[in-house]
Write a protein that holds these residues in place. Structure first.
Motif, short mmCIF file in Angstrom:
data_model
loop_
_atom_site.label_atom_id
_atom_site.label_comp_id
_atom_site.label_asym_id
_atom_site.label_seq_id
_atom_site.Cartn_x
_atom_site.Cartn_y
_atom_site.Cartn_z
N ARG A 1 63.60 51.94 20.10
CA ARG A 1 63.22 51.29 18.85
C ARG A 1 62.90 49.81 19.09
O ARG A 1 61.92 49.28 18.54
N ILE A 2 63.73 49.16 19.92
CA ILE A 2 63.50 47.74 20.22
C ILE A 2 62.18 47.60 20.97
O ILE A 2 61.36 46.73 20.68
N GLN A 3 61.94 48.51 21.95
CA GLN A 3 60.69 48.50 22.71
C GLN A 3 59.51 48.63 21.75
O GLN A 3 58.52 47.90 21.88
N GLN A 4 59.64 49.54 20.81
CA GLN A 4 58.56 49.80 19.85
C GLN A 4 58.28 48.55 19.01
O GLN A 4 57.13 48.19 18.78
N THR A 5 59.38 47.89 18.58
CA THR A 5 59.23 46.66 17.82
C THR A 5 58.49 45.61 18.65
O THR A 5 57.57 44.95 18.16
N GLU A 6 58.89 45.49 19.91
CA GLU A 6 58.25 44.54 20.83
C GLU A 6 56.75 44.82 20.88
O GLU A 6 55.92 43.92 20.73
N ASP A 7 56.39 46.10 21.08
CA ASP A 7 55.00 46.48 21.20
C ASP A 7 54.24 46.19 19.91
O ASP A 7 53.14 45.63 19.94
N THR A 8 54.85 46.56 18.77
CA THR A 8 54.18 46.37 17.49
C THR A 8 53.91 44.88 17.24
O THR A 8 52.80 44.49 16.86
N VAL A 9 54.93 44.05 17.46
CA VAL A 9 54.77 42.62 17.22
C VAL A 9 53.72 42.05 18.16
O VAL A 9 52.82 41.30 17.74
N ASN A 10 53.79 42.42 19.44
CA ASN A 10 52.80 41.94 20.40
C ASN A 10 51.38 42.31 19.94
O ASN A 10 50.46 41.48 20.01
N LYS A 11 51.24 43.55 19.49
CA LYS A 11 49.93 44.03 19.03
C LYS A 11 49.46 43.23 17.82
O LYS A 11 48.30 42.83 17.74
N THR A 12 50.40 43.01 16.88
CA THR A 12 50.06 42.24 15.68
C THR A 12 49.60 40.84 16.07
O THR A 12 48.59 40.34 15.57
N VAL A 13 50.36 40.21 16.98
CA VAL A 13 50.00 38.86 17.41
C VAL A 13 48.59 38.85 17.96
O VAL A 13 47.73 38.07 17.55
N ARG A 14 48.34 39.78 18.92
CA ARG A 14 47.02 39.82 19.56
C ARG A 14 45.92 40.06 18.55
O ARG A 14 44.92 39.36 18.51
N ALA A 15 46.12 41.09 17.69
CA ALA A 15 45.08 41.47 16.73
C ALA A 15 44.83 40.34 15.74
O ALA A 15 43.67 39.95 15.50
N THR A 16 45.91 39.77 15.17
CA THR A 16 45.75 38.74 14.16
C THR A 16 45.05 37.51 14.73
O THR A 16 44.05 37.03 14.18
N VAL A 17 45.57 37.01 15.85
CA VAL A 17 44.98 35.81 16.44
C VAL A 17 43.52 36.07 16.82
O VAL A 17 42.64 35.26 16.55
N HIS A 18 43.27 37.26 17.41
CA HIS A 18 41.92 37.59 17.83
C HIS A 18 40.96 37.61 16.64
O HIS A 18 39.89 37.00 16.68
N GLN A 19 41.37 38.31 15.58
CA GLN A 19 40.49 38.47 14.41
C GLN A 19 40.17 37.12 13.77
O GLN A 19 39.01 36.80 13.49
N GLU A 20 41.23 36.31 13.58
CA GLU A 20 41.03 35.04 12.89
C GLU A 20 40.17 34.10 13.73
O GLU A 20 39.27 33.42 13.22
N THR A 21 40.42 34.04 15.06
CA THR A 21 39.60 33.14 15.88
C THR A 21 38.19 33.68 16.01
O THR A 21 37.24 32.92 16.18
N ASP A 22 38.05 35.02 15.90
CA ASP A 22 36.71 35.61 15.92
C ASP A 22 35.86 35.04 14.80
O ASP A 22 34.68 34.70 14.99
N GLU A 23 36.48 34.92 13.62
CA GLU A 23 35.74 34.36 12.49
C GLU A 23 35.37 32.91 12.77
O GLU A 23 34.26 32.46 12.43
N LEU A 24 36.29 32.19 13.42
CA LEU A 24 36.00 30.80 13.78
C LEU A 24 34.84 30.74 14.76
O LEU A 24 33.94 29.90 14.66
N HIS A 25 34.85 31.69 15.75
CA HIS A 25 33.76 31.78 16.71
C HIS A 25 32.43 31.92 16.00
O HIS A 25 31.46 31.22 16.29
#
Lengths: 252, 252, 252, 252
Positions: free
Chosen positions: A205-229
């Motif tokens: 469960r902890i591993q899954q949380t780690e993965d989910t948060v990591n994915k959220t971080v990557r996706a969110t930052v990527h998407q928002e900076t994409d718009e800036l790009h």
């Protein structure tokens, strides 16, 4: 080389072996509980027990032959060797329950996920029944024994697995004590298995949380900076067009 | 000053001491179980036991001398002092098993990681064997004692560590009760050690998740904004070139 | 089809049924403890017990009729069937405590959150009282029984639920052993329920952490890039105005 | 209104009360163990016990008077009322150990953090000693009792707290059984307290991870976008200067 042939064989024979082990237990229980059985039935059950035992012995030999690394197989399947060797001693026949449990255990890690209670309940019932049969078989011969009926054997099993141990009934023969030892060690092992199961769920469960948060971080930052790009690119195009405009003005 | 000399000594003598402790246990078990041993063998074993004990006493004295802060050493190694002082009492010799366990314990935290079952199994086996030998040694002299053979001693150990405690066999002498007390307290301590191990694994795992997520956040945000930086720099260069272009137009 | 009618009925009858079950237990305890009760009182209590039992049987039948999938209902409420069928046996009447516990249990998951100690305390008290009454009722008839007063019944219950089991008092009749079995199995089940409760809290807490962090990531990144957007828009307006300015210069 | 006066009083009297409780226990143990004490010493100890008890009773009354909401105080400090009322019964005097434990408990949550083993060890030692004294005091009067010396009382305590319960010694008087009940219930409660402690550490650790990650996210994103802001501001200044340059060119 990952023991391909061995695991193919084991996957295929898993269920037949569990069924055979269950049949072995039933035949053994029948023999123990049906004391007034006619001689021919007793003999038939005895033959059935030996035939099933031979199948198990053959299965062990075949698996040993299929294994690439024989020594490692023997070491890693020490428990199987015991399960084949020990039931030759009459009172340890009930140990055959281990084969049923192994199949159950493999299924449990996937199917019973989140239903530990059901899994533990089934295992406890199976082991208790096997222990009661075995201790009755072992103790009945001893005139001083307190365990002289299946009811008393069940009562003894219950006071033992609950670790209450009143001491009103207890095994007096060495075979009975061996059964008790198996039951106690099995109980401690079961506690260990349950603890391990729950612990591994938490870690997963902890591993899954780690993965989910990591994915959220990557996706969110990527998407928002994409718009800036996109906006920056638009801006650069604006500036480029400005330069062109300026260049066109030159001749004027 | 971090007790450099002391820890160097301890690291070097760790394995020899564990081997000596094991030899001590074997010699003690031999003496207890081989009742019909000739007088010379009994004497030889007794001498061996005393020699090994002297080595342990010397080791304690050397470590005490190497320690910078003597009082703190005595306080922190109270258990070692007991392990040296107590085995002078015959029936507490089996406590020497603690020395073997300590080495095992230090290895366990790194090597047995994730294999708690194996670690617990080995510790339980070792402690049970030592307790059975010790209780047999203590009780055998008492004519009223129920524990009069190694088999019964093992059976008593089993009913005790499983906390079933039928009460068909139990120590009747004060030495035997001291052995029982050590076994019970040891069992409770073992449960504590296991709980602590599992708990520390969880805390480590959570720490690791925290670190991984933090790293991901830093890396992701840094990388993505880096690209934005690059684009902004390019844009500024464009604007700069625009200014130059405009400046060059001036003379026109 | 989610068994709408059934769950409506169950929600409405939950509290009345728990109160009835408590009344059943009180009447049963009264009958057992007040031995010197006049015949008419004993009869009145017996009639009350049977009337309450009829209400429970009727409730089960009504629920079975309300259920869309009868077989699934019987399978999933096997425990309820037992709780209706078993109290017909005199000594198992105390099992009615299960009905009270079920309501308590449903409330517990929401109300006692974080107060496991209180929940466990109440359950243990209720079950202990019910077990003491039942074992006294079962054993009193047997002249060899050690449990011949409510005090001794309580003492037996305590030595049993703590798993100490001295063996100075223990059930000797089969009805008493059935009570003991229920108590032991109930105790093991209670441990399971507590473990499950704590585990589910942890999993929820981890889930909550995952959600919070995800939300923070989204909100923070969104807000900060929003400000960058605003600045970029302003910059683009600047550049636009520059172009206009340049276009206006054209005619010059 | 947060019971300011009450908590001030409790904080101030915490240590003196713990010391008094310890003195009470010592005096009680002295009285029980030193059977051959001269009459005057026995009387002196008895007077000391009653004086200390009066101080405790006075402390309870003062706290009740200081409390703003009397009923809530009585309800929440039910345990304190018991601890004042019960030691009037001779054999329950050892319950005074609860007062020492309460102070220890309050310190434990902060000082013993991560040293559960030490905390549990001290509590177990204290409770075991108190229980052994109390059971000896209770049982000694009964000629049939197995517990007739302090050694046997300690042995009984050990077999009870380890839940082994051989049944070779057990309380036979109702006062002794009350002591046993306190010990067993205390043991179960201790397990609950430890579980709660460990659980709360985990939840705290998860909370801390949540906070750390949230902080990292905010700080990292803020810092990185801050740099982008700075660059964007510089760019805007560039563009502004460009516009000025263009405006200055106009007249040319």
């Amino acid at each position: 080389m990952t023991e391909q042939r061995l695991s193919t064989w084991e996957t295929r024979t898993e269920w037949p072996m569990a069924v055979l082990a269950a049949a072995f237990l039933v035949a053994y229980a029948w023999q123990v509980l049906h004391l007034s059985a006619p001689a021919w039935l007793h003999l038939a059950l005895e033959i059935a027990l030996w035939v099933i035992w031979l199948v198990f012995a053959a299965d062990y030999v075949i698996r040993l032959m299929l294994a690439e690394r024989k020594l490692r197989f023997v070491w890693r399947h020490l428990f199987d060797l015991l399960a084949v060797a020990l039931p030759m001693v009459r009172q340890l026949r009930a140990l055959r329950v281990v084969t049923v449990l192994r199949v159950l255990n493999r299924k449990a890690s996937t199917a019973f996920r989140g239903r530990v209670a059901i899994y533990v309940g089934i295992v406890t019932l199976l082991v208790s029944f096997a222990a009661a049969i075995a201790v009755l078989d072992a103790e009945r011969g001893n005139p001083d024994a307190g365990i002289d009926s299946f009811g008393k054997a069940l009562w003894w099993t219950l006071t033992t697995i609950s670790t209450v141990g009143y001491g009103d009934v207890y095994p007096t023969t060495w075979e009975g004590r061996l059964v008790a030892a198996s039951l106690m060690i099995g109980g401690i092992a079961l506690l260990g298995v349950i603890t391990g199961m729950i612990a591994s769920w938490f870690l997963e469960r902890i591993q899954q949380t780690e993965d989910t948060v990591n994915k959220t971080v990557r996706a969110t930052v990527h998407q928002e900076t994409d718009e800036l790009h996109v906006e920056l690119v638009t801006l650069r195009e604006e500036v480029s067009r400005l330069r062109e405009q300026l260049a066109n003005q030159k001749p004027s």
